[in-house]
Design a protein around this motif. Sequence first.
Motif, PDB file in Angstrom:
ATOM      1  N   LEU A   1       0.849  -1.196   0.000  1.00  0.00           N
ATOM      2  CA  LEU A   1       0.000   0.000   0.000  1.00  0.00           C
ATOM      3  C   LEU A   1       0.883   1.244   0.000  1.00  0.00           C
ATOM      4  O   LEU A   1       1.801   1.362   0.814  1.00  0.00           O
ATOM      5  CB  LEU A   1      -0.874   0.017   1.260  1.00  0.00           C
ATOM      6  N   ASN A   2       0.594   2.155  -0.929  1.00  0.00           N
ATOM      7  CA  ASN A   2       1.233   3.478  -0.873  1.00  0.00           C
ATOM      8  C   ASN A   2       0.147   4.489  -0.601  1.00  0.00           C
ATOM      9  O   ASN A   2      -0.763   4.666  -1.404  1.00  0.00           O
ATOM     10  CB  ASN A   2       1.928   3.811  -2.204  1.00  0.00           C
ATOM     11  N   VAL A   3       0.241   5.152   0.526  1.00  0.00           N
ATOM     12  CA  VAL A   3      -0.769   6.189   0.786  1.00  0.00           C
ATOM     13  C   VAL A   3      -0.146   7.557   1.023  1.00  0.00           C
ATOM     14  O   VAL A   3      -0.725   8.564   0.656  1.00  0.00           O
ATOM     15  CB  VAL A   3      -1.786   5.754   1.879  1.00  0.00           C
ATOM     16  N   VAL A   4       1.069   7.598   1.578  1.00  0.00           N
ATOM     17  CA  VAL A   4       1.668   8.921   1.802  1.00  0.00           C
ATOM     18  C   VAL A   4       2.202   9.454   0.468  1.00  0.00           C
ATOM     19  O   VAL A   4       2.587   8.692  -0.406  1.00  0.00           O
ATOM     20  CB  VAL A   4       2.793   8.905   2.870  1.00  0.00           C
ATOM     21  N   PRO A   5       2.201  10.784   0.318  1.00  0.00           N
ATOM     22  CA  PRO A   5       2.710  11.364  -0.932  1.00  0.00           C
ATOM     23  C   PRO A   5       4.210  11.112  -1.097  1.00  0.00           C
ATOM     24  O   PRO A   5       4.920  10.880  -0.116  1.00  0.00           O
ATOM     25  CB  PRO A   5       2.454  12.862  -0.765  1.00  0.00           C
ATOM     26  N   TYR A   6       4.668  11.201  -2.345  1.00  0.00           N
ATOM     27  CA  TYR A   6       6.082  10.936  -2.612  1.00  0.00           C
ATOM     28  C   TYR A   6       7.021  12.014  -2.089  1.00  0.00           C
ATOM     29  O   TYR A   6       8.231  11.839  -2.082  1.00  0.00           O
ATOM     30  CB  TYR A   6       6.301  10.659  -4.104  1.00  0.00           C
ATOM     31  N   SER A   7       6.465  13.146  -1.639  1.00  0.00           N
ATOM     32  CA  SER A   7       7.320  14.181  -1.056  1.00  0.00           C
ATOM     33  C   SER A   7       7.576  13.906   0.424  1.00  0.00           C
ATOM     34  O   SER A   7       8.164  14.717   1.123  1.00  0.00           O
ATOM     35  CB  SER A   7       6.673  15.548  -1.230  1.00  0.00           C
TER      36      SER A   7
ATOM     37  N   SER B   1       7.047   7.105   1.957  1.00  0.00           N
ATOM     38  CA  SER B   1       6.675   6.479   0.674  1.00  0.00           C
ATOM     39  C   SER B   1       7.778   5.535   0.167  1.00  0.00           C
ATOM     40  O   SER B   1       7.506   4.580  -0.556  1.00  0.00           O
ATOM     41  CB  SER B   1       6.394   7.544  -0.386  1.00  0.00           C
ATOM     42  N   LEU B   2       9.013   5.814   0.564  1.00  0.00           N
ATOM     43  CA  LEU B   2      10.123   4.963   0.119  1.00  0.00           C
ATOM     44  C   LEU B   2      10.011   3.574   0.733  1.00  0.00           C
ATOM     45  O   LEU B   2      10.527   2.606   0.193  1.00  0.00           O
ATOM     46  CB  LEU B   2      11.459   5.572   0.577  1.00  0.00           C
ATOM     47  N   MET B   3       9.348   3.496   1.889  1.00  0.00           N
ATOM     48  CA  MET B   3       9.241   2.216   2.587  1.00  0.00           C
ATOM     49  C   MET B   3       8.298   1.270   1.850  1.00  0.00           C
ATOM     50  O   MET B   3       8.372   0.062   2.024  1.00  0.00           O
ATOM     51  CB  MET B   3       8.748   2.445   4.015  1.00  0.00           C
ATOM     52  N   ASP B   4       7.379   1.821   1.042  1.00  0.00           N
ATOM     53  CA  ASP B   4       6.547   0.908   0.254  1.00  0.00           C
ATOM     54  C   ASP B   4       7.116   0.722  -1.147  1.00  0.00           C
ATOM     55  O   ASP B   4       7.288  -0.395  -1.621  1.00  0.00           O
ATOM     56  CB  ASP B   4       5.081   1.390   0.198  1.00  0.00           C
ATOM     57  N   THR B   5       7.469   1.823  -1.802  1.00  0.00           N
ATOM     58  CA  THR B   5       7.748   1.729  -3.233  1.00  0.00           C
ATOM     59  C   THR B   5       9.027   0.942  -3.544  1.00  0.00           C
ATOM     60  O   THR B   5       9.019   0.067  -4.408  1.00  0.00           O
ATOM     61  CB  THR B   5       7.787   3.135  -3.836  1.00  0.00           C
ATOM     62  N   TYR B   6      10.120   1.220  -2.848  1.00  0.00           N
ATOM     63  CA  TYR B   6      11.355   0.506  -3.203  1.00  0.00           C
ATOM     64  C   TYR B   6      11.358  -0.966  -2.791  1.00  0.00           C
ATOM     65  O   TYR B   6      11.725  -1.812  -3.608  1.00  0.00           O
ATOM     66  CB  TYR B   6      12.595   1.266  -2.721  1.00  0.00           C
ATOM     67  N   PRO B   7      10.931  -1.311  -1.585  1.00  0.00           N
ATOM     68  CA  PRO B   7      10.861  -2.755  -1.296  1.00  0.00           C
ATOM     69  C   PRO B   7       9.958  -3.478  -2.298  1.00  0.00           C
ATOM     70  O   PRO B   7      10.248  -4.611  -2.692  1.00  0.00           O
ATOM     71  CB  PRO B   7      10.279  -2.812   0.115  1.00  0.00           C
ATOM     72  N   ALA B   8       8.881  -2.817  -2.746  1.00  0.00           N
ATOM     73  CA  ALA B   8       8.005  -3.454  -3.742  1.00  0.00           C
ATOM     74  C   ALA B   8       8.766  -3.647  -5.042  1.00  0.00           C
ATOM     75  O   ALA B   8       8.806  -4.751  -5.590  1.00  0.00           O
ATOM     76  CB  ALA B   8       6.763  -2.601  -3.981  1.00  0.00           C
ATOM     77  N   LEU B   9       9.391  -2.595  -5.540  1.00  0.00           N
ATOM     78  CA  LEU B   9       9.997  -2.679  -6.874  1.00  0.00           C
ATOM     79  C   LEU B   9      11.205  -3.618  -6.920  1.00  0.00           C
ATOM     80  O   LEU B   9      11.402  -4.310  -7.905  1.00  0.00           O
ATOM     81  CB  LEU B   9      10.404  -1.281  -7.367  1.00  0.00           C
TER      82      LEU B   9
ATOM     83  N   GLY C   1      10.004  -7.234  -7.108  1.00  0.00           N
ATOM     84  CA  GLY C   1       9.058  -7.593  -8.178  1.00  0.00           C
ATOM     85  C   GLY C   1       7.604  -7.569  -7.727  1.00  0.00           C
ATOM     86  O   GLY C   1       6.756  -8.254  -8.299  1.00  0.00           O
ATOM     87  N   GLY C   2       7.327  -6.794  -6.703  1.00  0.00           N
ATOM     88  CA  GLY C   2       5.951  -6.689  -6.193  1.00  0.00           C
ATOM     89  C   GLY C   2       5.201  -5.536  -6.857  1.00  0.00           C
ATOM     90  O   GLY C   2       5.701  -4.899  -7.780  1.00  0.00           O
ATOM     91  N   THR C   3       4.011  -5.302  -6.341  1.00  0.00           N
ATOM     92  CA  THR C   3       3.155  -4.254  -6.901  1.00  0.00           C
ATOM     93  C   THR C   3       2.889  -3.188  -5.838  1.00  0.00           C
ATOM     94  O   THR C   3       2.649  -3.523  -4.681  1.00  0.00           O
ATOM     95  CB  THR C   3       1.801  -4.871  -7.331  1.00  0.00           C
ATOM     96  N   VAL C   4       2.938  -1.932  -6.261  1.00  0.00           N
ATOM     97  CA  VAL C   4       2.551  -0.837  -5.365  1.00  0.00           C
ATOM     98  C   VAL C   4       1.121  -0.442  -5.729  1.00  0.00           C
ATOM     99  O   VAL C   4       0.845  -0.118  -6.884  1.00  0.00           O
ATOM    100  CB  VAL C   4       3.454   0.405  -5.559  1.00  0.00           C
ATOM    101  N   THR C   5       0.233  -0.510  -4.747  1.00  0.00           N
ATOM    102  CA  THR C   5      -1.123  -0.001  -4.970  1.00  0.00           C
ATOM    103  C   THR C   5      -1.224   1.337  -4.267  1.00  0.00           C
ATOM    104  O   THR C   5      -1.134   1.421  -3.042  1.00  0.00           O
ATOM    105  CB  THR C   5      -2.173  -0.980  -4.410  1.00  0.00           C
ATOM    106  N   SER C   6      -1.380   2.375  -5.078  1.00  0.00           N
ATOM    107  CA  SER C   6      -1.337   3.721  -4.530  1.00  0.00           C
ATOM    108  C   SER C   6      -2.749   4.273  -4.360  1.00  0.00           C
ATOM    109  O   SER C   6      -3.619   4.016  -5.186  1.00  0.00           O
ATOM    110  CB  SER C   6      -0.544   4.605  -5.501  1.00  0.00           C
TER     111      SER C   6
END
Length: 485
Positions: free
Chosen positions: A171-177, A181-189, A192-197
Amino acid sequence: MEIIERIEHWGKMTPDRAAFISGGRTLTYGELCHRSSALAAHLAGTLPEKSPVVVLGHKEPELLIAYLAAIKSGRAYVPVDTAVPPQRIERIVAASGAALTLSPEQVAGLADGREPGPRRRLETDDHYYIMFTSGSTGEPKGVPITYGCLQSFLEWILAEHAFEEGQEVFLNVVPYSFDVSLMDTYPALVTGGTVTSVTRDEIASPRQLYQLLGRSALTTWVSTPSFAQMCLVEPAFKRELLPRLRRFLFCGETLAPEVASQLLDRFPDAEVWNTYGPTEATVATTSIRITRDLLNRYSPLPIGYPMPGTRVLVMDEQGREVPAGERGEIIISGPNVSPGYLNRPDLIEQVFFRLDGRRAYRTGDWGRYRDGMLFFEGRMDNQVKLHGYRIELADVEANLRALPGVRDAVVLPVLRQGVVDSLAAFVILNERPPRPDFQLAAELKLQLTERLPAYMIPRKFTFLESFLMNVNGKADRRKLAEALT
Ligand code: AMP
């Protein structure tokens, strides 16, 4: 860990898998990798070497393309959310030294139909991203995070959780600023996982939000505790809604025991983790899994243990480590500490230093070790957290004072059950116009929207002729705070 290589690996192995889902749009790994390489070729061909790129948007798939394109072209990116008003964005762009600001539309245009070029590589000490955060002078300050900082953070978080390659949905809910947000997006990418924003509009509509969550197949929840607390208001927010959920990762503000306890009740298959750390030390530095046993023993909850390779000390004013059990300032030292604020040697000197030859940062947080675990005990200064957002009260004050007609201003947090609920401003005007207070307040709020994001704008305004002074000749904040209780 080579971050881009790991993401590229998924681009080759599973090009059709969703990397990012937001606002009803899906970006696959194939698209992410190909389009970011194409945009990188354009950036490398048109911009000065290493000059950062500001990426302005709100959770559009193009943001991820732009971030990776910046890195692939050997430069840092500066994520800015559209919640930030244009005036403040201009100041961020100027302070960052960026040669280009990219919007999602521009990214789409520039990445289309272009051929990928050769990739540049970042060195450990090169800036990877620059996060702008509230500064006490009224100017946002840039925190550069190096490639090495981000690598050390990611290695830790991947080692701590058994993420299943190709299986996770974050889950990505906080803005990228905001660096949580880094705690969801990079571990996902990288796995090979998916980020649901979830976008701002979707968060504002509970029906949409729960529908989206219900369809998401989330395995890993990342948010501030405030967001989870908001979700707990909905009785349907429980295991049946998110049957695959295995962990909640919290960061950015205090995790209340009641929130952790309710989550453990409602999601018996999921772990609850409290993590702590400032932007200056790359997302998070300490962590702990909150179990029933811990809940029975501690209130407030601990923020846990330092990540391996990093020291987290509690020091007194003389810079001496205090014995376990005593209170002092939390100091972080290690490879995850930023080299210091961008182009602000004055600010760097105040809070960054060297400890045993390594970068170190004074957090301004009170802390204490008990039973081998670190506890957070509030701020030493006038920085507050409001729904996870970091705000220097002096930043709001400086922006209020900059408005025409305002002579002086003091901004204070309004607490509800010990948690910051909103901000209150006390204002002295040069001349009191013959209009009712509520109207004057509305006028000031409107003017502030041009200077500050909505979350930094005080809700309550009180107009005064003067401030009572304390012994130091400064506005007596304590007396003013009494007026709020
Ligand atoms: P930011 O740079 O926005 O991540 O804010 C960092 C500050 O948020 C820290 O210095 C703390 O004051 C506060 N903070 C972050 N995580 C936690 C936590 N788990 N518990 C309590 N306070 C936290």
